[in-house]
Design a protein around this motif. Structure first.
Motif, mmCIF file in Angstrom:
data_model
loop_
_atom_site.group_PDB
_atom_site.id
_atom_site.type_symbol
_atom_site.label_atom_id
_atom_site.label_comp_id
_atom_site.label_asym_id
_atom_site.label_seq_id
_atom_site.Cartn_x
_atom_site.Cartn_y
_atom_site.Cartn_z
ATOM 1 N N LEU A 268 39.146 43.305 36.247
ATOM 2 C CA LEU A 268 40.399 42.565 36.080
ATOM 3 C C LEU A 268 41.575 43.409 36.567
ATOM 4 O O LEU A 268 42.421 43.860 35.793
ATOM 5 C CB LEU A 268 40.579 42.165 34.606
ATOM 6 C CG LEU A 268 41.644 41.127 34.299
ATOM 7 C CD1 LEU A 268 41.323 39.782 34.944
ATOM 8 C CD2 LEU A 268 41.792 40.948 32.789
ATOM 9 N N TYR B 79 39.125 37.242 41.096
ATOM 10 C CA TYR B 79 40.506 37.060 40.641
ATOM 11 C C TYR B 79 41.469 36.634 41.745
ATOM 12 O O TYR B 79 42.554 36.130 41.456
ATOM 13 C CB TYR B 79 41.019 38.279 39.878
ATOM 14 C CG TYR B 79 41.219 39.569 40.645
ATOM 15 C CD1 TYR B 79 42.244 39.721 41.574
ATOM 16 C CD2 TYR B 79 40.411 40.667 40.385
ATOM 17 C CE1 TYR B 79 42.454 40.919 42.247
ATOM 18 C CE2 TYR B 79 40.599 41.876 41.054
ATOM 19 C CZ TYR B 79 41.621 41.988 41.982
ATOM 20 O OH TYR B 79 41.817 43.188 42.645
ATOM 21 N N ILE C 12 30.092 41.871 35.697
ATOM 22 C CA ILE C 12 31.273 42.411 35.033
ATOM 23 C C ILE C 12 32.483 42.078 35.900
ATOM 24 O O ILE C 12 32.473 42.316 37.110
ATOM 25 C CB ILE C 12 31.157 43.943 34.857
ATOM 26 C CG1 ILE C 12 29.982 44.282 33.931
ATOM 27 C CG2 ILE C 12 32.468 44.529 34.306
ATOM 28 C CD1 ILE C 12 29.661 45.774 33.886
ATOM 29 N N LEU C 13 33.513 41.534 35.300
ATOM 30 C CA LEU C 13 34.746 41.225 36.022
ATOM 31 C C LEU C 13 35.668 42.431 36.030
ATOM 32 O O LEU C 13 36.017 42.960 34.975
ATOM 33 C CB LEU C 13 35.459 40.041 35.371
ATOM 34 C CG LEU C 13 36.886 39.747 35.856
ATOM 35 C CD1 LEU C 13 36.894 39.366 37.334
ATOM 36 C CD2 LEU C 13 37.525 38.654 35.007
ATOM 37 N N LEU D 255 31.107 35.248 31.180
ATOM 38 C CA LEU D 255 31.197 36.705 31.115
ATOM 39 C C LEU D 255 31.392 37.181 29.687
ATOM 40 O O LEU D 255 32.083 36.529 28.896
ATOM 41 C CB LEU D 255 32.388 37.205 31.940
ATOM 42 C CG LEU D 255 32.388 36.949 33.446
ATOM 43 C CD1 LEU D 255 33.750 37.342 34.014
ATOM 44 C CD2 LEU D 255 31.293 37.748 34.131
ATOM 45 N N LEU E 99 40.778 34.956 32.659
ATOM 46 C CA LEU E 99 39.862 35.078 31.525
ATOM 47 C C LEU E 99 39.530 33.713 30.935
ATOM 48 O O LEU E 99 38.387 33.456 30.536
ATOM 49 C CB LEU E 99 40.459 35.998 30.464
ATOM 50 C CG LEU E 99 40.546 37.477 30.855
ATOM 51 C CD1 LEU E 99 41.363 38.258 29.833
ATOM 52 C CD2 LEU E 99 39.158 38.086 30.991
ATOM 53 N N THR F 281 36.806 32.273 33.103
ATOM 54 C CA THR F 281 35.567 33.009 33.376
ATOM 55 C C THR F 281 34.778 33.460 32.149
ATOM 56 O O THR F 281 33.581 33.738 32.269
ATOM 57 C CB THR F 281 35.860 34.256 34.228
ATOM 58 O OG1 THR F 281 36.820 35.084 33.552
ATOM 59 C CG2 THR F 281 36.412 33.857 35.597
ATOM 60 N N THR F 282 35.408 33.547 31.001
ATOM 61 C CA THR F 282 34.708 34.118 29.844
ATOM 62 C C THR F 282 33.621 33.205 29.274
ATOM 63 O O THR F 282 32.875 33.616 28.394
ATOM 64 C CB THR F 282 35.692 34.516 28.737
ATOM 65 O OG1 THR F 282 36.603 33.435 28.475
ATOM 66 C CG2 THR F 282 36.489 35.745 29.135
ATOM 67 N N THR G 72 31.762 40.848 29.490
ATOM 68 C CA THR G 72 32.174 42.227 29.738
ATOM 69 C C THR G 72 33.184 42.246 30.880
ATOM 70 O O THR G 72 32.939 41.639 31.928
ATOM 71 C CB THR G 72 30.969 43.108 30.119
ATOM 72 O OG1 THR G 72 29.936 42.966 29.133
ATOM 73 C CG2 THR G 72 31.377 44.575 30.198
ATOM 74 N N ILE G 73 34.297 42.937 30.681
ATOM 75 C CA ILE G 73 35.278 43.090 31.751
ATOM 76 C C ILE G 73 35.642 44.567 31.898
ATOM 77 O O ILE G 73 35.518 45.354 30.962
ATOM 78 C CB ILE G 73 36.564 42.255 31.523
ATOM 79 C CG1 ILE G 73 37.299 42.737 30.268
ATOM 80 C CG2 ILE G 73 36.239 40.779 31.425
ATOM 81 C CD1 ILE G 73 38.671 42.102 30.118
ATOM 82 N N LYS G 74 36.048 44.899 33.114
ATOM 83 C CA LYS G 74 36.485 46.264 33.411
ATOM 84 C C LYS G 74 37.991 46.243 33.635
ATOM 85 O O LYS G 74 38.493 45.468 34.450
ATOM 86 C CB LYS G 74 35.755 46.801 34.653
ATOM 87 C CG LYS G 74 36.107 48.224 35.028
ATOM 88 C CD LYS G 74 35.195 48.745 36.126
ATOM 89 C CE LYS G 74 35.510 48.170 37.476
ATOM 90 N NZ LYS G 74 36.780 48.662 38.081
#
Length: 216
Positions: free
Chosen positions: A11, A198, A8-9, A30, A23, A26-27, A32-34
């Motif tokens: 951000l 990041y 989970i990134l 990934l 994003l 990385t997506t 799911t991001i926080k």
């Protein structure tokens, strides 16, 4: 909640252009991001909606909700209505405050993550002594999702023992804070990584290296 590549990134940037650049890179890996207070306070809660519209990702709002039950209910409702899929809530406020979050999230067909213990050293003084009690409270309330530290594998293991193998644990502190993704994933379902991705000159490469380290 399933998490692609078990990463989970977090951000925690404050500029929209930088967030989108990260994003974009990385997506591919990934889903799911926080999102926490830094980007939300800098850009407004509509950034949650914007990211959901631009990227096919799940968003966990890391607001560490910690107030009385009535206020918690409002925070959870507003946040999840902006498009977040889940929200992180503190457990030390007690079962009535946590239950208010859980009930509102379920009403909106969303989820909460119960924070048991934090990843920084200062958490040892006040949270560590009660983190297992918080985890047990979550089990008693029927909560399935938890946050437990990647930086303290012994604590993560104990929390896993309390919440059981079927609960879903996400763990912050991988990378910059010293946590190791592979070690963390012995007990956690997903590792949360922020600054190591990041702040990297090449976020995509940094993420690729973390994913590869899990497989070794």
């Amino acid at each position: 909640m399933n998490v692609k590549n078990q990463i989970i990134l977090a951000l925690d940037v404050e500029e929209k252009n930088k967030a989108y650049e990260i994003l974009d890179q990385t997506t591919e890996y990934l889903d799911t991001i926080k999102i926490g207070y830094p980007i939300t306070l800098a850009l407004g809660p509509s950034i949650i909606t914007s990211i959901k519209e631009e990227y096919d990702v799940k968003i966990i709002a890391d607001f560490k909700v910690a107030d009385i039950d009535a206020t918690n209910e409002k925070i959870v409702k507003t946040t999840l209505n902006y498009g977040a899929d889940a929200i992180i809530v503190h457990g030390f406020t007690g079962d009535d405050s946590v239950l208010a979050c859980k009930n509102m999230a379920e009403k909106l067909d969303k989820e909460i993550f119960l924070l048991t213990e934090m990843s920084h050293p200062g958490a040892d003084k006040f949270l560590k002594p009660v983190s297992l009690d918080i985890a047990q409270m979550g089990v008693d309330l029927g909560i399935k999702n938890y946050v437990a530290p990647a930086t303290k594998i012994d604590r993560l293991k104990k929390i896993r023992e309390v919440v059981g193998k079927d609960s879903f644990i996400i763990s912050p502190g991988v990378g910059f804070q010293g946590g190791n993704a592979k070690d963390t994933l012995q007990y956690s379902n997903a590792a949360i990584v922020g600054r190591s991705i990041y702040n990297a000159s090449n976020p995509k490469k940094a993420l690729e290296e973390i994913i590869e380290s899990i497989k070794v």
